[in-house]
Design a protein around this motif. Structure first.
Motif, short mmCIF file in Angstrom:
data_model
loop_
_atom_site.label_atom_id
_atom_site.label_comp_id
_atom_site.label_asym_id
_atom_site.label_seq_id
_atom_site.Cartn_x
_atom_site.Cartn_y
_atom_site.Cartn_z
N PRO A 18 0.59 -1.38 0.19
CA PRO A 18 0.44 -0.02 0.15
C PRO A 18 0.92 1.16 0.04
CG PRO A 18 -0.18 -0.83 1.93
CD PRO A 18 0.53 -1.78 1.68
N HIS A 19 0.27 2.20 -0.85
CA HIS A 19 1.00 3.96 -0.99
C HIS A 19 0.41 4.40 -0.52
CE1 HIS A 19 -0.54 3.68 -4.23
NE2 HIS A 19 0.14 2.70 -5.01
N ILE A 20 0.26 6.08 -0.47
CA ILE A 20 -0.68 7.20 -0.10
C ILE A 20 -1.70 7.26 -0.74
CG2 ILE A 20 0.75 8.63 -1.77
CD1 ILE A 20 -0.15 9.63 2.20
N GLY A 21 -1.89 7.03 -2.36
CA GLY A 21 -2.81 6.47 -3.10
C GLY A 21 -3.95 5.56 -2.96
N HIS A 22 -3.44 4.14 -2.08
CA HIS A 22 -4.55 4.13 -1.10
C HIS A 22 -4.65 5.03 0.07
CE1 HIS A 22 -1.51 0.89 -3.04
NE2 HIS A 22 -2.52 0.22 -3.56
N ALA A 23 -3.86 5.15 0.96
CA ALA A 23 -4.50 6.06 1.78
C ALA A 23 -5.49 6.99 1.96
CB ALA A 23 -3.34 6.44 3.02
N TYR A 24 -5.39 7.75 0.49
CA TYR A 24 -5.93 9.14 0.70
C TYR A 24 -7.57 8.12 0.76
CZ TYR A 24 -7.95 12.99 -2.99
OH TYR A 24 -8.86 13.07 -3.21
N THR A 25 -8.18 7.31 -1.09
CA THR A 25 -8.92 7.31 -0.45
C THR A 25 -9.75 6.83 0.96
OG1 THR A 25 -8.51 6.25 -3.09
CG2 THR A 25 -10.40 5.74 -2.37
N SER A 26 -8.60 5.76 1.27
CA SER A 26 -9.07 5.23 2.52
C SER A 26 -9.80 6.49 3.49
CB SER A 26 -8.47 4.44 3.05
OG SER A 26 -8.04 3.14 2.95
N VAL A 27 -8.78 7.51 3.64
CA VAL A 27 -9.32 8.71 4.21
C VAL A 27 -10.09 8.88 4.04
CG1 VAL A 27 -8.24 10.59 5.10
CG2 VAL A 27 -6.83 9.01 5.17
N ALA A 28 -11.10 9.29 2.62
CA ALA A 28 -12.27 10.03 2.30
C ALA A 28 -13.59 8.90 2.83
CB ALA A 28 -11.85 9.56 0.90
N ALA A 29 -12.82 8.30 2.93
CA ALA A 29 -13.73 6.96 3.16
C ALA A 29 -14.40 7.10 4.38
CB ALA A 29 -14.17 5.63 2.82
N ASP A 30 -13.14 7.59 5.20
CA ASP A 30 -13.36 7.35 6.96
C ASP A 30 -14.40 8.67 7.44
OD1 ASP A 30 -12.23 6.39 9.31
OD2 ASP A 30 -11.15 8.17 9.50
N VAL A 31 -13.30 10.02 6.64
CA VAL A 31 -13.90 10.72 7.11
C VAL A 31 -15.35 11.38 7.14
CG1 VAL A 31 -14.12 13.61 6.54
CG2 VAL A 31 -11.33 12.44 6.41
N LEU A 32 -16.31 10.14 5.64
CA LEU A 32 -17.39 10.31 5.78
C LEU A 32 -17.88 9.63 6.43
CD1 LEU A 32 -19.52 12.05 4.27
CD2 LEU A 32 -19.34 9.80 2.34
N ALA A 33 -17.84 8.27 6.98
CA ALA A 33 -18.29 7.13 8.04
C ALA A 33 -18.72 7.83 8.61
CB ALA A 33 -17.24 6.28 7.74
N ARG A 34 -16.76 8.53 9.36
CA ARG A 34 -17.29 8.92 10.86
C ARG A 34 -18.16 10.57 10.81
NH1 ARG A 34 -12.66 8.86 14.20
NH2 ARG A 34 -11.41 7.08 13.60
N PHE A 35 -18.03 11.41 10.18
CA PHE A 35 -19.26 11.75 10.14
C PHE A 35 -21.01 12.00 10.56
CE2 PHE A 35 -21.84 15.67 7.34
CZ PHE A 35 -21.32 16.66 8.08
N LYS A 36 -21.41 10.40 9.30
CA LYS A 36 -21.98 10.27 9.51
C LYS A 36 -22.65 9.83 10.78
CE LYS A 36 -23.83 10.67 4.69
NZ LYS A 36 -25.11 11.71 4.87
N ARG A 37 -21.69 9.13 11.20
CA ARG A 37 -22.06 8.35 12.45
C ARG A 37 -22.12 9.54 13.45
NH1 ARG A 37 -16.35 5.43 12.17
NH2 ARG A 37 -17.39 3.10 10.69
N LEU A 38 -21.32 10.52 13.33
CA LEU A 38 -21.61 11.45 14.53
C LEU A 38 -23.23 12.48 14.38
CD1 LEU A 38 -17.97 12.96 14.60
CD2 LEU A 38 -18.76 12.36 16.36
N ASP A 39 -23.57 12.53 12.98
CA ASP A 39 -24.69 12.95 12.55
C ASP A 39 -26.21 11.84 12.53
OD1 ASP A 39 -26.10 14.99 11.91
OD2 ASP A 39 -26.26 14.88 9.66
N GLY A 40 -25.77 10.89 13.83
CA GLY A 40 -26.61 9.98 14.03
C GLY A 40 -27.29 9.00 12.97
#
Length: 511
Positions: A18-40
């Protein structure tokens, strides 16, 4: 009823580390997942590894190890990358797992029962690196006379017995899907490419191979293994418990969002919904293709040895700082360039100076001049109302941007409040009010604390550890850090811990 949200990363191919390109997409997904959890929302977040195919078999052979041993090692590296980047996935799927083999064979049989699979012979151009077949019209012939795929991979002419998926049967249904759901494929550039491809006429596609063995056997035809994309795409269903339609996690299907690299949009936006239609299953709601990264202006590649691993970057810049910069630097969906100079500038200017300095000035002043507790607010002035108005409107603006995957825009909305709060503290000058109007000083400090509280809550998805530290320093209880608590102010008189810096500046050694 709690709203559900199912988000997936691409299923990462294990032909390399894995490299930074993989991390980029994973972080993007993670941020949205965390945002939605915090939003109920009730969120299910999936990532994992795609481990079959001719390319994996060949790579393992080149490394003189068995394919399973090779995939075990690389899959472990992808797990480690997810952990290092603080990815909050609920499941990590591997396509070599028994649950996935069962799921793939079940969807194959469902498609077969629908009359959408037939046996024939495949003859045509195949790119091992892409694990994809191409028409002659799609190939590019280089100066060296070698034919290559649109993505630069050498192709070879192959002929072998093969099962075919009758993709052509689904052309009209796919076009209707795109017409009825304009946001099904994003961004617009990817949507336009897919529309052009489908309108040009769909051909049936080869979905099995007999020239190698590292794959999932076709039911009833053990000499054939499934085409790697039939195998890989089904992972999104496997993770929900398919083919058990009563499995608890099937409540999440269809997926709300598949995040993919733009080079695999066709597989997700054409082959995948057609497969699901054939199997009688709902199609995902949205597919979003992100761009490619260059490194200091050069395309990231193994041959240039410039594919950046994430651990050294975390060590150099800090985990949350790296997460922030990846999504701050460019509009999601565009290509971008990773530059050390740009990352350092972002960290020093926006994180250390703008946000970090705002928190440090406010909390240190309270510790020294307001008893180290959350101040009690007095009558509000016009400047207080103006700052609070920016904060009050921020959650809805953030939701709108995040639903469009406009991460850069979402961060910019927060920074409007950060910049306004910095201007507010400069204009209100609590250090002067300490002598002339101590009650007004407390109101100003309380207004700043509330702005920091809103910023800290809303930036949690991007920088979970740093924002936890900020909210700790505001004495905000853990059960009041979700978006439902945004309207609940801090408790006046709550004792604040000694303040400490959030983001150290990066000082480069003199050249």
């Amino acid at each position: 009823m709690t709203r559900k949200f199912y988000i997936t990363t691409p299923i990462y191919y294990v032909n390399g580390a894995p490299h930074i390109g993989h991390a980029y997409t994973s972080v993007a997904a993670d941020v949205l997942a965390r945002f939605k959890r915090l939003d109920g929302f009730d969120v299910h977040f999936l990532t994992g590894t795609d481990e079959h195919g001719q390319k994996v078999e060949a790579t393992a052979r080149a490394n003189n190890i068995a394919p399973q041993e090779f995939t075990d090692r690389i899959a472990g590296e992808f797990r480690a990358m997810a952990q290092a980047m603080n990815i909050s996935n609920d499941d990590f799927i591997r396509t070599t797992e028994p649950r996935h083999i069962r799921s793939c064979q079940a969807i194959w049989q469902a498609i077969e029962r629908a009359g959408a699979i037939e046996l024939g012979h495949y003859e045509g151009w195949y790119a091992v690196r892409d694990e994809a077949f191409y028409d002659e019209s799609e190939l590019v012939t280089g100066a060296d006379g070698i034919k290559r795929s649109p993505f630069g991979a050498p192709v070879e002419w192959v002929r072998e017995p093969s099962y075919f998926f009758k993709l052509s049967m689904f052309q009209d249904r796919l076009l209707k899907l795109y017409e009825d759901n304009p946001e099904f494929i994003q961004p617009a550039s990817s949507r336009n490419e897919v529309l052009s491809f489908v309108r040009s006429g769909l051909r049936d596609i080869s979905i099995s191979r007999t020239s190698f063995k590292w794959g999932i056997p076709v039911p009833g035809a053990p000499d054939h293994v499934m085409y790697v994309w039939i195998d890989a795409l089904t992972n999104y269903l496997t993770a929900c418990g398919y083919p058990d339609m009563d499995a608890p996690l099937m409540k999440y299907w269809p997926a709300d969002l598949h995040l993919v690299g733009k080079e695999i949009t066709r597989f997700h936006a054409v082959y995948w919904p057609a497969m699901l239609m054939a199997a009688g299953l709902p199609v995902p709601r949205r597919i979003f293709a992100n761009g490619w990264w260059t490194i200091e202006g050069e395309k990231m590649s193994k041959s240039l040895n410039n594919a950046l691993a994430v651990e050294p970057l975390i060590a150099e810049f800090g985990l949350d700082q790296l997460r922030f910069c990846l999504l701050r630097e460019m509009p999601f969906g565009n290509d971008g360039n990773f530059s050390r100079r740009s990352v350092i500038t972002r960290i020093n200017v926006e994180l250390a100076n703008d946000l970090g300095n705002l928190a440090q000035r406010t909390l240190s002043f309270i510790a020294k001049n307001a008893g180290g507790v959350v101040p009690e607010a007095g009558p509000a002035a016009e400047a207080d109302h103006a700052l609070r108005a920016i904060a009050d409107g921020l959650p809805d603006r953030m939701r709108d941007a995040m639903d469009r995957l406009a991460y850069q825009e979402a961060i910019e909305e927060v920074w409007k409040l950060v910049r306004a709060a910095n201007a507010y503290i400069d204009h209100q000058a609590p250090w002067a009010l300490r002598k002339t109007d101590p009650q007004r000083m407390l109101t100003v400090l309380r207004t700043l604390c509330e702005a920091l509280r809103v910023v800290g809550i809303l930036l949690q998805p991007f920088m979970p550890e740093a924002m936890a530290k900020l909210l700790d320093q505001l004495a905000l209880p853990a059960d009041r850090r979700g978006f439902a608590s945004l309207a609940t102010p801090l408790d006046a008189g709550a004792v604040l811990p000694p303040p400490s810096g959030l983001f150290p500046r990066i000082v480069e050694p003199a050249s």
